[in-house]
Design an enzyme around this catalytic site. Structure first.
Site, short mmCIF file in Angstrom:
data_model
loop_
_atom_site.label_atom_id
_atom_site.label_comp_id
_atom_site.label_asym_id
_atom_site.label_seq_id
_atom_site.Cartn_x
_atom_site.Cartn_y
_atom_site.Cartn_z
N GLU A 182 -45.15 -45.72 5.30
CA GLU A 182 -45.72 -44.41 4.93
C GLU A 182 -46.34 -43.67 6.11
OE1 GLU A 182 -48.36 -44.75 1.57
OE2 GLU A 182 -46.67 -44.83 0.20
N GLU A 251 -41.54 -48.00 -3.69
CA GLU A 251 -42.78 -48.35 -4.41
C GLU A 251 -42.90 -47.49 -5.65
OE1 GLU A 251 -46.46 -48.27 -2.20
OE2 GLU A 251 -45.52 -49.22 -0.46
C1 GAL Z 1 -48.98 -46.96 -0.90
C2 GAL Z 1 -48.88 -48.07 0.15
C3 GAL Z 1 -49.04 -49.44 -0.49
C4 GAL Z 1 -50.24 -49.45 -1.39
C5 GAL Z 1 -50.09 -48.36 -2.42
C6 GAL Z 1 -51.24 -48.27 -3.39
O1 GAL Z 1 -49.26 -45.76 -0.32
O2 GAL Z 1 -47.65 -47.99 0.82
O3 GAL Z 1 -49.15 -50.40 0.51
O4 GAL Z 1 -51.37 -49.25 -0.63
O5 GAL Z 1 -50.03 -47.13 -1.79
O6 GAL Z 1 -51.39 -49.45 -4.06
#
Ligand code: GAL
Length: 783
Positions: A182, A251
């Site tokens: 990110e 994600e």
């Molecule tokens: C994303 C990040 C993850 C985790 C998630 C929130 O932005 O890539 O590692 O932090 O947010 O749980």
């Protein structure tokens, strides 16, 4: 030697020495990852290996497979593996190779997100704190010292995987890897150096020659051949930066993380399923649940700051490794339905059409295969939709899946899985009295001195920043000062700190505390104090609760009492600024009894166990609860601190940090866009009362629990919470039909002709929950 003997020997040799699996070729095109020449629609889930134990891994991974996952995703946590530069740890929960092999043994693929920046609510985002002290270093930008270290660690992990033959072309399970994480969310703050850094990261990763594709997430300018992927609650609108790259959702947040002082977030499965189905509907071919199993932040691994020890995340598999229903089961049904569409989905791009206001159809049609997704994006009204001449009832905020463009096998808003509630029974902590000098209460204790007590203390002019001073060797830093006054006075001690919490002591006595929050780490407190004529000691204990893990330049954010520290309105009306005095500092506590199971130290064991007093070490020996169910300590009665079981830290505990009374929504309307504060429960209650103790850390008896209590508590109130593994309640069972339809389709889908035949025979259309007659027909045809 006879021919049969030769044959036997050859076979024996082959069995012993031949690789157990064969080389797999992984590439990609604009539709999907291509595995051994075949495009694949894949379902993936995040499981972070250090957030559970090696003993738990096989079961969690098997449950992931049973839930319909093809891929397990994990970050690699640099600060876990290299706590001191050049000294590596790949043992126990840090045994990455074993984890990857365990996934392989279950027949699943691995997506290895090497980072090495992780984020992940993990201490310092995964970076070792020693990195911060390398002269001239600047993190995550075009900076040579940083790039040298990043490359060295990334190459180390790649080499390790290669040596173990874990990449797909070597016959291993790793089909994908991630570099950075990110960075696109923060790169504007790094200017042109950020742009060149990301180009460098891409070519550095590619040069390591893993033989499998690399991704970057949230990185619109990911350089070729790196695939840029999407993270969020929804990613159906996402488009990769080149038409030759597949649309990947790295994600899909299955819930959200909990912070000390906050309510418990949850994400209704109807909305999560909607997000997944929308993604596959609009051309996506890889969805990863972040998290599929969240687990526990053991030790001092949580970042944030203020992230709780539990990292349950409302994931389909809960913190204790038990499937969460109906979330797990409903997603399993969804995965089956999507897999039924795979043949059509990999063959072509979807044709999208509007079937009304906020109604969107996507059709994947090619030769013999046709699959359709009907989405109702309205957040209030159910709709009757006409598609291919048939009528379908599509509830608000849902997607219906038609693997043959005719029959609905799944609707994301219709749950046909029984719910379970996670219940715990209480068992008292059976202290073993008399052993190792414990008192009749079963507990022994040591008082931690207030202020400076170690020989390695040092003095400095002015107030120091905490991270630069402690290097995160401990959560704690003492700031100590003595001042002389002509006359006694009642006044206010005003302290400003970058965070995360502090306790103030005047003349050895506790005077007050201050704490930041997940959203605002900084503290400003006014503590009423009484000072005496002559010498007064001011001892401030500053503490961190997990280092920052996210944001541009997060590594420089700092912590501790950087001031000003002021005594307001003394007798003569003036204020006394203490910030530029010479302070004495001590890193960490005098005692360090947790890791040694309390085997050292002069433990007191009289019957007058001190309670509700700050700065006390407690120790007891206890018998483990019988059975195999997961166990936790219910820390009711305690204040804030850290707990160790048989020398292993189960994490920071803080049951006195209570969620606000307001702001919860339970139940929560899944219809409409989800966000992290939409669905919250547990308002007005401690954010986290229960603290997981992995079964494998316990012996039947002779266990030691050591606590360091900062603010005051009564360890006699601690009890065991035993997780009940209940059978599914009959809370919900709209119709047994969808399962039967699914299994029927499932059985037939390997054979297209049989599938068509089954469908024709059924002449079955529309809502699969409609009728028992049809259900029976499906059953008959499946049999
Ligand atoms: C994303 C990040 C993850 C985790 C998630 C929130 O932005 O890539 O590692 O932090 O947010 O749980």
């Amino acid at each position: 030697m006879r021919a049969s003997q030769t044959l036997f020997l050859l076979l024996w040799f082959f069995c012993i020495y031949a690789p157990t699996s064969f080389s797999t070729n992984v590439t990609y095109d604009h539709r999907a990852l291509v595995i051994d020449g075949k495009r694949r629609v894949l379902v993936s889930g995040s499981i972070h290996y250090p957030r559970s134990t090696p003993e738990m891994w096989p079961d969690i991974i098997q449950k992931s497979k049973d839930g319909g996952l093809d891929v397990i995703e994990t970050y690699v946590f640099w600060n876990l593996h290299e706590p001191v530069r050049g000294q590596y740890n790949f043992e126990g929960r840090a045994d990455l190779v074993k984890f990857v092999k365990t996934v392989a043994a279950a027949g699943l693929y691995v997506h290895l997100r090497i980072g090495p920046y992780a984020c992940a609510e993990w201490n310092y985002g995964g970076f070792p704190v020693w990195l911060h002290f390398i002269p001239g270093i600047q993190f995550r930008t075009d900076n040579k010292p940083f790039k040298d270290e990043m490359k060295r660690f990334t190459a180390k992990i790649v080499d390790m995987m290669k040596k173990e033959n874990l990449y797909a072309p070597q016959g291993g399970p790793i089909i994908l890897s991630q570099i950075e994480n990110e960075y696109g969310n923060v790169d504007e703050h790094y200017g042109p150096a950020g742009k060149s850094y990301i180009k460098w990261a891409g070519s550095m990763a590619t040069s390591l020659d893993t033989g499998v594709p690399w991704v970057m997430c949230q990185q619109a300018d990911a350089p070729d051949p790196i695939i840029n992927a999407c993270n969020g609650f929804y990613c159906h609108q996402f488009k990769p930066n080149s038409n030759s790259k597949p649309k990947m959702f790295t994600e899909n947040w299955s819930g959200w993380f909990l912070g000390f002082g906050g309510p418990v977030p949850y994400r209704p499965v109807e909305d999560l399923a909607f997000s997944v189905a929308r993604f596959y509907q609009l051309g996506g071919t890889f969805n990863n649940y972040y998290m599929y199993h969240g687990g526990t932040n053991f030790g001092r691994t949580s970042g944030g700051p203020f992230i709780s020890t539990s990292y349950d995340y409302d994931a389909p598999i809960d913190e204790y490794g038990i499937v969460r229903q109906p979330k797990w089961g409903h997603l399993k049904d969804l995965h089956k339905a999507i897999k039924l569409c795979e043949e059509a989905m990999i063959a072509t791009d979807p044709t999208i059409s509007s079937l009304g206001s906020n109604i969107e159809a996507a059709v994947y049609k090619t030769g013999s295969a046709c699959a359709a997704f009907l989405a109702n994006n309205n957040d209030k009204s159910d709709e009757n939709v006409t598609f291919n001449g048939n009528s379908y009832h599509v509830p608000a905020w849902s997607v219906s899946i038609l693997p043959d463009c005719k029959n609905v096998v799944h609707n994301t808003a219709k749950i046909n899985v029984a719910s379970t509630t996670s219940s715990f029974t209480t068992e008292s902590l059976k202290e073993k009295t008399g052993s190792s000098g414990d008192s009749s209460t079963g507990w022994s204790w040591i008082t931690e001195p207030v202020g400076i007590s170690k020989t390695d203390s040092f003095t400095k002019f002015g107030l120091v920043e905490q991270l630069n001073t402690t290097g995160d060797r401990s959560d704690y830093l003492w700031y100590s000062l003595s001042i002389d006054l002509d006359a006694g006075t009642k006044t206010d001690l005003q302290i400003e700190s970058l965070g995360h919490a502090l306790h103030a002591f005047i003349n050895g006595k506790f005077a007050g505390s201050g704490t930041g929050t997940k959203n605002k780490a900084a503290i400003k407190v006014d503590i009423p104090v009484t000072l005496v004529a002559g010498k007064n000691t001011i001892d401030l204990l500053s503490l961190t609760v997990g280092l920052k893990n996210y944001g541009a330049f997060y590594d420089l954010r700092g912590a501790g009492i950087t001031g000003p520290v002021t005594l307001k309105s003394l007798n003569n009306g003036s204020s006394l600024d203490l910030s530029s005095k010479t302070w004495t500092y001590q890193i960490g506590l005098k005692g360090d009894f947790g890791p040694s199971s309390g085997s050292s130290g002069q433990w007191n064991s009289q019957s007058n166990l001190p309670t509700n007093q700050p700065l006390i070490w407690y120790k007891t020996n206890f018998i483990a609860p019988s059975g195999k169910e997961p166990v936790a300590f219910n820390m009711t009665g305690m204040g804030k601190g850290e707990a160790w079981v048989n020398g292993q830290s189960i994490g920071r505990y803080w049951p006195t940090n209570i969620a606000p009374n307001e702001g919860c929504t339970d139940p929560c309307n899944y219809r409409g866009s989800y966000h992290a504060s939409k669905c919250l429960r547990n308002c007005g209650k401690p954010s986290q009362l229960l603290y997981h103790v992995p079964r494998s850390w316990l012996r039947p008896e002779g266990n030691t629990l050591v606590l360091f209590e900062e603010t005051g508590g009564n360890p006699k109130q601690i009890s065991f919470a035993i997780r009940q593994i209940e059978s599914a309640s009959s809370h919900k069972s709209a119709s047994p039909l969808p399962h039967k339809v699914l299994s029927c389709f499932q059985g037939a889908s390997s054979n297209r002709a049989a599938l068509d035949e089954a469908i024709v025979e059924l002449d079955y259309q529309g809502d699969p929950c409609e009728g028992v007659t049809k259900s029976l027909a499906v059953e008959a045809s499946c049999a």
